[in-house]
Design a protein around this motif. Structure first.
Motif, PDB file in Angstrom:
ATOM      1  N   UNK A   1     -30.642  20.487 -71.948  1.00 15.97           N
ATOM      2  CA  UNK A   1     -30.162  19.914 -70.694  1.00 15.97           C
ATOM      3  C   UNK A   1     -28.656  19.737 -70.779  1.00 15.97           C
ATOM      4  N   UNK A   2     -28.019  19.646 -69.634  1.00 15.51           N
ATOM      5  CA  UNK A   2     -26.577  19.421 -69.597  1.00 15.51           C
ATOM      6  C   UNK A   2     -26.270  18.004 -70.079  1.00 15.51           C
TER       7      UNK A   2
ATOM      8  N   UNK B   1     -29.543  10.756 -67.682  1.00 15.65           N
ATOM      9  CA  UNK B   1     -30.406  10.331 -66.594  1.00 15.65           C
ATOM     10  C   UNK B   1     -31.878  10.543 -66.937  1.00 15.65           C
ATOM     11  N   UNK B   2     -32.730   9.737 -66.321  1.00 13.31           N
ATOM     12  CA  UNK B   2     -34.172   9.863 -66.506  1.00 13.31           C
ATOM     13  C   UNK B   2     -34.671  11.171 -65.902  1.00 13.31           C
ATOM     14  N   UNK B   3     -35.510  11.857 -66.650  1.00 15.39           N
ATOM     15  CA  UNK B   3     -36.194  13.040 -66.130  1.00 15.39           C
ATOM     16  C   UNK B   3     -37.439  12.536 -65.399  1.00 15.39           C
TER      17      UNK B   3
ATOM     18  N   UNK C   1     -35.426   2.939 -65.238  1.00 24.79           N
ATOM     19  CA  UNK C   1     -34.975   4.327 -65.255  1.00 24.79           C
ATOM     20  C   UNK C   1     -33.457   4.390 -65.230  1.00 24.79           C
ATOM     21  N   UNK C   2     -32.928   5.514 -65.668  1.00 20.88           N
ATOM     22  CA  UNK C   2     -31.486   5.742 -65.686  1.00 20.88           C
ATOM     23  C   UNK C   2     -31.119   6.677 -64.541  1.00 20.88           C
ATOM     24  N   UNK C   3     -30.425   6.111 -63.539  1.00 25.08           N
ATOM     25  CA  UNK C   3     -29.944   6.923 -62.419  1.00 25.08           C
ATOM     26  C   UNK C   3     -28.436   6.750 -62.226  1.00 25.08           C
ATOM     27  N   UNK C   4     -27.781   6.111 -63.214  1.00 25.58           N
ATOM     28  CA  UNK C   4     -26.333   5.950 -63.144  1.00 25.58           C
ATOM     29  C   UNK C   4     -25.841   4.553 -63.440  1.00 25.58           C
ATOM     30  N   UNK C   5     -26.742   3.590 -63.563  1.00 25.38           N
ATOM     31  CA  UNK C   5     -26.318   2.228 -63.884  1.00 25.38           C
ATOM     32  C   UNK C   5     -26.080   2.110 -65.384  1.00 25.38           C
TER      33      UNK C   5
ATOM     34  N   UNK D   1     -31.409  11.105 -55.376  1.00 22.35           N
ATOM     35  CA  UNK D   1     -32.401  12.188 -55.350  1.00 22.35           C
ATOM     36  C   UNK D   1     -33.362  12.048 -56.526  1.00 22.35           C
ATOM     37  N   UNK D   2     -32.831  11.693 -57.678  1.00 25.65           N
ATOM     38  CA  UNK D   2     -33.665  11.476 -58.869  1.00 25.65           C
ATOM     39  C   UNK D   2     -34.597  10.282 -58.630  1.00 25.65           C
ATOM     40  N   UNK D   3     -34.058   9.209 -58.067  1.00 31.92           N
ATOM     41  CA  UNK D   3     -34.863   8.032 -57.762  1.00 31.92           C
ATOM     42  C   UNK D   3     -35.972   8.386 -56.777  1.00 31.92           C
ATOM     43  N   UNK D   4     -35.667   9.172 -55.776  1.00 31.10           N
ATOM     44  CA  UNK D   4     -36.663   9.600 -54.792  1.00 31.10           C
ATOM     45  C   UNK D   4     -37.786  10.372 -55.477  1.00 31.10           C
ATOM     46  N   UNK D   5     -37.427  11.266 -56.381  1.00 28.26           N
ATOM     47  CA  UNK D   5     -38.425  12.074 -57.098  1.00 28.26           C
ATOM     48  C   UNK D   5     -39.321  11.186 -57.965  1.00 28.26           C
ATOM     49  N   UNK D   6     -38.717  10.216 -58.659  1.00 29.62           N
ATOM     50  CA  UNK D   6     -39.513   9.283 -59.466  1.00 29.62           C
ATOM     51  C   UNK D   6     -40.486   8.536 -58.560  1.00 29.62           C
ATOM     52  N   UNK D   7     -40.000   8.078 -57.402  1.00 28.96           N
ATOM     53  CA  UNK D   7     -40.867   7.376 -56.454  1.00 28.96           C
ATOM     54  C   UNK D   7     -42.007   8.226 -55.944  1.00 28.96           C
TER      55      UNK D   7
END
Length: 164
Positions: free
Chosen positions: A2-3, A9-11, A29-33, A49-55
């Motif tokens: 991964x980059x 960030x959380x996968x 989860x890690x989304x930037x905080x 977008x990552x948070x939306x996907x986790x949800x």
């Protein structure tokens, strides 16, 4: 592989797998905080977008944001005015936290904001009352500052007013 950016960030798929394999009650989860008063070197960024996907992968599952204090400039300024030294502190803008709270996030940790409110109050009180050494005198206003911060966050940021 991964980059470097994605490694911080959380996968979402791994998060869902982890929840299903472990049976945890909630997941941070890690989304930037990040923890502390220096969260961003540049512009604040949360990966919604990552948070939306986790949800989507974990519907109705309690998601937590650690290290999500706003580090409100007025409290940093007050700390610094009364002897503190926390230049350049930057937190998560409150509108970003509000958006996260409207998505999958049900718990947002704001310890740095609480510590800043308390410390600013204690510093101010002691600077204005230099002969005072009774903790009951300066901790009363400090508790009030924390109560004010919590009320502000509940009402204006977290969207939790009048909810059970």
């Amino acid at each position: 592989n991964v980059s470097d950016a994605d490694a911080r960030f959380t996968d979402p798929e791994q998060a869902a797998e982890f929840v299903h394999l472990t049976g945890v009650d909630s997941l941070a989860i890690a989304i930037g905080t990040s923890h502390g008063a220096y969260k961003f070197k540049g512009d604040p960024y949360l990966d919604f977008n990552r948070l939306k996907k986790v949800g989507e992968l974990l519907p109705n599952f309690p998601i937590v944001l650690h290290g999500a204090s706003s580090v409100l400039p007025e409290f940093v300024a007050k700390c610094n005015e009364f002897g503190g030294n926390i230049p350049g502190a930057q937190g998560v803008p409150e509108e970003m936290l509000r958006k996260a709270a409207q998505m999958a996030v049900c718990k947002i940790n704001i310890d740095t904001d609480l510590r800043l409110a308390m410390t600013a109050s204690v510093r101010e009180y002691l600077a204005q009352n230099p002969s005072e050494f009774d903790p009951r005198k300066y901790l009363g206003p400090a508790r009030d500052a924390i109560k004010g911060m919590v009320a502000h966050k509940i009402k204006n940021v977290l969207g939790s007013s009048n909810k059970l």
